[in-house]
Write an enzyme that holds these catalytic residues in place. Sequence first.
Site, PDB file in Angstrom:
ATOM      1  N   ASP A  51       0.846  -1.203   0.000  1.00  0.00           N
ATOM      2  CA  ASP A  51       0.000   0.000   0.000  1.00  0.00           C
ATOM      3  C   ASP A  51       0.881   1.253   0.000  1.00  0.00           C
ATOM      4  OD1 ASP A  51       0.867  -0.236   2.594  1.00  0.00           O
ATOM      5  OD2 ASP A  51      -1.100   0.070   3.517  1.00  0.00           O
ATOM      6  N   ASP A  90      -1.062  -6.089  -0.212  1.00  0.00           N
ATOM      7  CA  ASP A  90      -1.460  -5.402   1.014  1.00  0.00           C
ATOM      8  C   ASP A  90      -2.951  -5.130   1.003  1.00  0.00           C
ATOM      9  OD1 ASP A  90       0.452  -4.947   2.963  1.00  0.00           O
ATOM     10  OD2 ASP A  90       1.284  -3.183   1.955  1.00  0.00           O
ATOM     11  N   GLU A 122      -1.968  -5.309   8.487  1.00  0.00           N
ATOM     12  CA  GLU A 122      -1.198  -4.764   9.610  1.00  0.00           C
ATOM     13  C   GLU A 122      -1.934  -4.961  10.934  1.00  0.00           C
ATOM     14  OE1 GLU A 122      -0.376  -0.618   8.824  1.00  0.00           O
ATOM     15  OE2 GLU A 122       0.661  -1.057   6.943  1.00  0.00           O
ATOM     16  N   GLU A 189       8.650  -4.233  10.926  1.00  0.00           N
ATOM     17  CA  GLU A 189       9.105  -2.951  10.384  1.00  0.00           C
ATOM     18  C   GLU A 189       9.651  -2.057  11.490  1.00  0.00           C
ATOM     19  OE1 GLU A 189       6.487  -1.114   7.566  1.00  0.00           O
ATOM     20  OE2 GLU A 189       7.610   0.762   7.549  1.00  0.00           O
TER      21      GLU A 189
HETATM   22  O1  KIV Z   1       3.516  -1.184   1.682  1.00  0.00           O
HETATM   23  C1  KIV Z   1       4.696  -1.483   1.858  1.00  0.00           C
HETATM   24  O2  KIV Z   1       5.597  -1.079   1.112  1.00  0.00           O
HETATM   25  C2  KIV Z   1       5.023  -2.319   2.998  1.00  0.00           C
HETATM   26  C3  KIV Z   1       6.460  -2.620   3.238  1.00  0.00           C
HETATM   27  C4  KIV Z   1       7.144  -1.437   3.778  1.00  0.00           C
HETATM   28  C5  KIV Z   1       6.643  -3.802   4.121  1.00  0.00           C
HETATM   29  O3  KIV Z   1       4.150  -2.756   3.695  1.00  0.00           O
END
Ligand code: KIV
Length: 271
Positions: A51, A90, A122, A189
Amino acid sequence: MSYLKEVKRVTTTSLQTMKGAGEKIAMLTCYDYTMAGLLDAAGVDVLLVGDSASNVMAGYETTLPITLDHMIYHAQCVSRGAKRAMVLVDMPFGSYQSDSSIALASAVKIMKETGAHAVKLEGGEEVVESILKITKAGIPVMGHLGLTPQSIHQFGSYGIQGKGEEAANKLIKEAVMLQEAGCFGLVLEKIPAVLAAQVTHALQIPTIGIGAGVGCDGQVLVMQDMLGMNDGFAPKFLRKYASLGEDITRATTAYVQDVKHAQFPSPEESY
Ligand code: KIV
């Protein structure tokens, strides 16, 4: 015929085997067909349709504005370009937080419409019920702990997470919860390297770090950052493997000059 030899796709099982064998997992974000083909051919194991497209593709300040339909569009493009890599998508902000039935519906829509292989979301304890529901439907889920950018307004900054004993213990507890809920992997992260190594050791599933040290089972970076296309962004954890931003500016300036001075196209480039 040998030139038609099928490429073996990276799966959740292969990632698990890689962890067992101590082989590191290389993950990069990707948002389009052309780059998917290039990154796939270079041996990237997992292409994350992150995302972060909200930032690097759409120009928003946070990951919050990107929609489920935007993510589906990017994931469709990446799926068409990736032959070997797992395509992981995501789930965007708002597509899973309200309740687990909505989370399942969003995950099913992603899987039905994109040809991707797994989803990522998340959060810790608060998303366990959704993970249970999505994995029960046969959809592989990767978790994401530490700095979770969809909660930026709650964090107040993109600072390091999991600092101090209480925060570290909470993160370890939630990592185990996500594994027990059925996650096949976990992004960590921006947390201390020692904590990330501890989580990696405690879990059977692979961990993928970003700003979390070398002790994770794999690493992920945002493609534009790694290729040096985003000069304004230079956090300590980022290694730039190219200066594509400079290359693109140089090449484009030369093109503009050639056009302006009638140096392009040449007779050889004309019909
Ligand atoms: O959206 C993204 O780029 C991420 C990474 C930073 C793990 O979730």
